[in-house]
Design a protein around this motif. Structure first.
Motif, PDB file in Angstrom:
ATOM      1  N   SER A  70       0.821  -1.222  -0.015  1.00  0.00           N
ATOM      2  CA  SER A  70       0.021   0.231  -0.025  1.00  0.00           C
ATOM      3  C   SER A  70       0.881   1.311  -0.127  1.00  0.00           C
ATOM      4  O   SER A  70       0.523   2.297  -0.977  1.00  0.00           O
ATOM      5  CB  SER A  70      -1.002  -0.284   1.208  1.00  0.00           C
ATOM      6  OG  SER A  70      -1.860   1.107   1.163  1.00  0.00           O
ATOM      7  N   GLN A  73       2.343   1.654  -3.288  1.00  0.00           N
ATOM      8  CA  GLN A  73       1.436   2.189  -4.222  1.00  0.00           C
ATOM      9  C   GLN A  73       1.326   3.625  -4.057  1.00  0.00           C
ATOM     10  O   GLN A  73       0.971   4.513  -5.333  1.00  0.00           O
ATOM     11  CB  GLN A  73      -0.018   1.596  -4.219  1.00  0.00           C
ATOM     12  CG  GLN A  73      -1.113   2.094  -5.097  1.00  0.00           C
ATOM     13  CD  GLN A  73      -2.259   1.334  -5.004  1.00  0.00           C
ATOM     14  OE1 GLN A  73      -2.385   0.004  -4.980  1.00  0.00           O
ATOM     15  NE2 GLN A  73      -3.505   1.744  -4.880  1.00  0.00           N
ATOM     16  N   THR A 114     -12.597  -7.115 -11.358  1.00  0.00           N
ATOM     17  CA  THR A 114     -13.333  -8.053 -10.526  1.00  0.00           C
ATOM     18  C   THR A 114     -14.589  -7.641 -10.165  1.00  0.00           C
ATOM     19  O   THR A 114     -14.506  -6.517  -9.362  1.00  0.00           O
ATOM     20  CB  THR A 114     -12.674  -8.888  -9.579  1.00  0.00           C
ATOM     21  OG1 THR A 114     -11.290  -9.491 -10.077  1.00  0.00           O
ATOM     22  CG2 THR A 114     -13.481 -10.017  -8.901  1.00  0.00           C
ATOM     23  N   ASP A 152     -13.241  -4.107  -8.096  1.00  0.00           N
ATOM     24  CA  ASP A 152     -11.817  -4.315  -7.670  1.00  0.00           C
ATOM     25  C   ASP A 152     -11.122  -4.329  -8.916  1.00  0.00           C
ATOM     26  O   ASP A 152     -11.171  -4.921  -9.695  1.00  0.00           O
ATOM     27  CB  ASP A 152     -11.712  -5.741  -7.037  1.00  0.00           C
ATOM     28  CG  ASP A 152     -12.319  -5.731  -5.606  1.00  0.00           C
ATOM     29  OD1 ASP A 152     -12.506  -4.767  -5.146  1.00  0.00           O
ATOM     30  OD2 ASP A 152     -12.533  -6.814  -5.198  1.00  0.00           O
ATOM     31  N   GLU A 154      -7.073  -4.221 -10.501  1.00  0.00           N
ATOM     32  CA  GLU A 154      -5.729  -4.621 -10.295  1.00  0.00           C
ATOM     33  C   GLU A 154      -5.044  -4.229 -11.590  1.00  0.00           C
ATOM     34  O   GLU A 154      -5.473  -4.869 -12.655  1.00  0.00           O
ATOM     35  CB  GLU A 154      -5.381  -6.006 -10.000  1.00  0.00           C
ATOM     36  CG  GLU A 154      -4.059  -6.311  -9.492  1.00  0.00           C
ATOM     37  CD  GLU A 154      -4.105  -7.729  -9.105  1.00  0.00           C
ATOM     38  OE1 GLU A 154      -3.085  -8.029  -8.361  1.00  0.00           O
ATOM     39  OE2 GLU A 154      -4.481  -8.737  -9.482  1.00  0.00           O
ATOM     40  N   ALA A 163       2.302  -2.030  -9.137  1.00  0.00           N
ATOM     41  CA  ALA A 163       0.712  -2.475  -9.092  1.00  0.00           C
ATOM     42  C   ALA A 163       0.100  -1.399  -8.540  1.00  0.00           C
ATOM     43  O   ALA A 163       0.591  -0.827  -7.837  1.00  0.00           O
ATOM     44  CB  ALA A 163       0.887  -3.973  -8.289  1.00  0.00           C
ATOM     45  N   LYS A 165      -3.983  -1.325  -6.892  1.00  0.00           N
ATOM     46  CA  LYS A 165      -5.211  -2.075  -6.516  1.00  0.00           C
ATOM     47  C   LYS A 165      -6.231  -1.137  -5.941  1.00  0.00           C
ATOM     48  O   LYS A 165      -5.649  -0.025  -5.240  1.00  0.00           O
ATOM     49  CB  LYS A 165      -4.955  -3.255  -5.391  1.00  0.00           C
ATOM     50  CG  LYS A 165      -3.983  -4.474  -6.030  1.00  0.00           C
ATOM     51  CD  LYS A 165      -3.887  -5.444  -4.910  1.00  0.00           C
ATOM     52  CE  LYS A 165      -3.031  -6.405  -5.504  1.00  0.00           C
ATOM     53  NZ  LYS A 165      -2.754  -7.703  -4.629  1.00  0.00           N
ATOM     54  N   SER A 166      -7.469  -1.092  -6.246  1.00  0.00           N
ATOM     55  CA  SER A 166      -8.547  -0.208  -5.714  1.00  0.00           C
ATOM     56  C   SER A 166      -9.706  -0.901  -5.598  1.00  0.00           C
ATOM     57  O   SER A 166      -9.920  -1.917  -6.302  1.00  0.00           O
ATOM     58  CB  SER A 166      -8.766   0.971  -6.536  1.00  0.00           C
ATOM     59  OG  SER A 166      -9.439   0.631  -7.494  1.00  0.00           O
ATOM     60  N   ARG A 167     -10.597  -0.846  -4.732  1.00  0.00           N
ATOM     61  CA  ARG A 167     -12.095  -1.030  -4.478  1.00  0.00           C
ATOM     62  C   ARG A 167     -12.783  -0.140  -4.512  1.00  0.00           C
ATOM     63  O   ARG A 167     -12.703   0.833  -3.781  1.00  0.00           O
ATOM     64  CB  ARG A 167     -11.968  -1.920  -3.203  1.00  0.00           C
ATOM     65  CG  ARG A 167     -13.554  -2.496  -2.897  1.00  0.00           C
ATOM     66  CD  ARG A 167     -13.450  -3.546  -1.764  1.00  0.00           C
ATOM     67  NE  ARG A 167     -12.983  -4.750  -2.431  1.00  0.00           N
ATOM     68  CZ  ARG A 167     -12.844  -5.786  -1.709  1.00  0.00           C
ATOM     69  NH1 ARG A 167     -13.141  -5.878  -0.366  1.00  0.00           N
ATOM     70  NH2 ARG A 167     -12.254  -7.001  -2.340  1.00  0.00           N
TER      71      ARG A 167
END
Length: 174
Positions: A70, A73, A114, A152, A154, A163, A165-167
């Motif tokens: 995290s 990122q 996703t 989601d 990626e 990378a 990533k997030s939601r």
């Protein structure tokens, strides 16, 4: 005599509130509260086995890795935004726009989306997005119902370890 008789009848129908009456009402009130709490506690303990995850130790070890990822990122300062919109009666288009810290489009990423329903046992829908314009990735998803979805994202970069990533919670209209 009638006035004396009326006064006596009125005296008999009136009940005085004494300390004993207040005590009994208080005891009765709190007894009902304690019984209700005891029932709720019993039902809660009976329905929850206490196991949140089967792999608690492994999850704890992976937690520091998740914190480090995290921070990495956040240091990259990428801007990745995703959206989903209706494209026909049952199809939807998932689109992602990726930019670096300077606002330049990020090209050559492998972007995976996703889609899952919140609080639902339905299997998630996993889609690999294709790059169209530089920094813009998209894919079509068939048979996607309207409503709330968790998206989601990626995005994996060309270099090792890059990378994102997030939601996101999104709503897909009819």
């Amino acid at each position: 005599m009638t006035s004396t008789a009326d006064t006596m009848t009125q005296a008999r129908t009136e009940r005085k509130i004494t300390g004993r009456t207040v005590l009994f009402w208080m005891i009765g009130f709190f007894t009902v509260i304690f019984i209700a709490n005891a029932i709720f506690l019993h039902l809660a303990w009976k329905s929850f086995p206490g196991v949140v995850t089967e792999t608690a130790y492994e999850d704890g070890l992976a937690y520091n890795d998740a914190i480090a990822a995290s921070r990495e990122q956040a240091a990259r300062d990428w801007s990745v935004s995703g959206e989903i919109e209706r494209a026909g009666a049952e199809a939807a288009r998932v689109a992602v726009l990726a930019k670096d810290a300077d606002g330049a489009p990020l090209s050559g990423l492998t972007v995976t989306a996703t889609l899952r329903r919140p609080a639902s046992p339905e299997a998630p829908v996993v889609v690999v997005l294709q790059e169209g314009e530089t920094g813009r990735y998209q894919a079509m998803v068939n048979d996607l119902a309207a409503g709330n979805w968790i998206l989601d994202l990626e995005a994996l970069g060309g270099r090792e370890g890059d990378a994102f990533k997030s939601r996101n919670r999104v709503f897909l209209s009819q």
